[in-house]
Design an enzyme around this catalytic site. Structure first.
Site, PDB file in Angstrom:
ATOM      1  CG  HIS A 206      -0.273   0.037   2.536  1.00 22.63           C
ATOM      2  ND1 HIS A 206       0.262   1.188   3.082  1.00 22.63           N
ATOM      3  CD2 HIS A 206      -0.054  -0.945   3.455  1.00 22.63           C
ATOM      4  CE1 HIS A 206       0.785   0.925   4.264  1.00 22.63           C
ATOM      5  NE2 HIS A 206       0.607  -0.370   4.520  1.00 22.63           N
ATOM      6  CB  CYS A 222       1.577  -3.501   5.441  1.00 23.71           C
ATOM      7  SG  CYS A 222      -0.028  -4.221   5.866  1.00 23.71           S
TER       8      CYS A 222
END
Length: 246
Positions: A206, A222
């Protein structure tokens, strides 16, 4: 006899005064050592010490080495040492240009279109034909949140909303940081402008509203990219793309 004594006394005083004048006529310079940790006598003579420039360099190196071992728990700015030995302490608003997207040579044996993420060196590679790859800088999981494996992109989202996992909410609450239960997508959202979800895991590739953290180990697992870079990658890959994290 008295006259002789007076003459001798006058001659002695004159000689002593002359010697005193010679002694203080040309005073030697006082050399003060730059090393204030040396004994006080050494500080005045300058003996047994290095020149001032070298001493300052040594002190600067010592300060850098001391900064390399500091850990700040619970802070966004996490210091760590990379595989290359570089000090890993993000500075807000500063971005290392080595993490800008580049076309590089990359012999991997993976099919074109595969994403390979090298967490040790903080790079994401989009494999291309002809032994090439498009390389991006990324931020990765901080110590204790590292992981590796192979997954596929199962979903893509533009300006994604964010629902913090319960484990993260509890972990941050224990540190005195209280996360929202839900956050709409937008510039303030920590997932940034795009997100690509990996399999059935809680991990994503992301964007980020903190681009200075690219190249560092700061996330909860992440893979984060600059917003402009994640948009570029987003347009190049599809749902089903294989992602290999090493």
């Amino acid at each position: 006899m008295l006259i002789r004594i007076l003459l001798a006394t006058t001659l002695l005083c004159t000689t002593t005064a002359a010697q005193a004048n010679d002694r203080y006529m040309s005073r030697p310079p006082i050399i003060v050592s730059p090393d204030l940790t040396a004994p006080w006598l050494m500080q005045l003579t300058g003996e047994g010490v290095q020149p001032a420039v070298n001493t300052r360099r040594i002190l600067q190196r010592q300060k850098v080495q001391q900064r390399r071992v500091i850990r700040r728990e619970g802070a966004v700015r996490v210091e760590q040492v990379s595989a290359a030995g570089t000090a890993r302490n993000p500075i807000k608003s500063k971005f290392d240009p080595m993490y800008l997207p580049q076309l590089v040579d990359y012999e991997s044996g993976h099919r074109p279109g595969t994403i390979v993420i090298d967490t040790n060196n903080r790079f994401l590679y989009l494999v291309m034909a002809g032994g090439k790859a498009r390389r991006y800088g990324v931020g990765v999981g901080k110590p204790g949140f590292e992981w590796a494996g192979a997954h596929a992109i199962t979903r893509k989202a533009e300006w994604p909303s964010w629902t913090p996992p319960k484990e993260m909410v509890a972990r941050e609450a224990a540190k005195g940081h209280y996360l929202p239960a839900f956050m709409e997508g937008g510039p303030e959202n920590p997932l940034g402008s795009r997100a690509m979800y990996l399999g059935s895991t809680l991990y994503r590739i992301h964007g980020t509203n903190a681009p200075w953290t690219i190249g560092y180990a700061v996330s909860s697992g992440c893979i984060r990219m600059r917003n402009e870079d994640v948009v570029d990658l987003y347009e190049r890959v599809k749902v089903g793309t294989k992602v290999i994290v090493i």
